[in-house]
Scaffold this motif. Structure first.
Motif, mmCIF file in Angstrom:
data_model
loop_
_atom_site.group_PDB
_atom_site.id
_atom_site.type_symbol
_atom_site.label_atom_id
_atom_site.label_comp_id
_atom_site.label_asym_id
_atom_site.label_seq_id
_atom_site.Cartn_x
_atom_site.Cartn_y
_atom_site.Cartn_z
ATOM 1 N N LEU A 52 0.813 -1.209 0.000
ATOM 2 C CA LEU A 52 0.000 0.000 0.000
ATOM 3 C C LEU A 52 0.851 1.265 0.000
ATOM 4 N N VAL A 53 1.944 1.267 0.745
ATOM 5 C CA VAL A 53 2.837 2.425 0.761
ATOM 6 C C VAL A 53 3.469 2.613 -0.609
ATOM 7 N N PHE A 54 3.924 1.525 -1.224
ATOM 8 C CA PHE A 54 4.518 1.603 -2.558
ATOM 9 C C PHE A 54 3.511 2.139 -3.576
ATOM 10 N N LEU A 55 2.305 1.613 -3.546
ATOM 11 C CA LEU A 55 1.291 2.094 -4.482
ATOM 12 C C LEU A 55 0.924 3.552 -4.212
ATOM 13 N N GLY A 56 0.921 3.961 -2.953
ATOM 14 C CA GLY A 56 0.658 5.360 -2.618
ATOM 15 C C GLY A 56 1.734 6.281 -3.176
ATOM 16 N N VAL A 57 2.978 5.863 -3.076
ATOM 17 C CA VAL A 57 4.072 6.667 -3.628
ATOM 18 C C VAL A 57 3.946 6.751 -5.143
ATOM 19 N N VAL A 58 3.603 5.646 -5.788
ATOM 20 C CA VAL A 58 3.443 5.645 -7.244
ATOM 21 C C VAL A 58 2.292 6.559 -7.659
ATOM 22 N N CYS A 59 1.235 6.577 -6.881
ATOM 23 C CA CYS A 59 0.076 7.412 -7.232
ATOM 24 C C CYS A 59 0.299 8.886 -6.932
#
Length: 73
Positions: A52-59
């Motif tokens: 979730l943190v990785f996807l948040g950074v990507v978004c």
């Protein structure tokens, strides 16, 4: 001189340390300890949070892009 003395002392104490070990004790191979047990990851959600943190950074990363920047910078 002190270095030579410490080195000589270490050389003299090595056989004493080897003789101090109890060679009569038979230890099992450490690689086989607990071999019959099944190993599994517990009920943890840490990988989900990392995803979730990785996807948040990507978004969120595109929000910080500057439209005025070019490839010439």
């Amino acid at each position: 001189m002190l270095g030579w003395a410490v080195g000589g002392l270490q050389l003299l104490t090595m056989p004493l340390l080897a003789l101090a070990q109890n060679s009569d004790e038979v230890r099992p191979d450490a690689r086989l300890e607990g071999y019959g047990k099944t190993v599994s990851i517990g009920e943890s959600t840490s990988l989900t949070w990392l995803l979730l943190v990785f996807l948040g950074v990507v978004c969120v990363a595109p929000l910080f892009m500057n439209a005025r920047r070019t490839h010439l910078d």
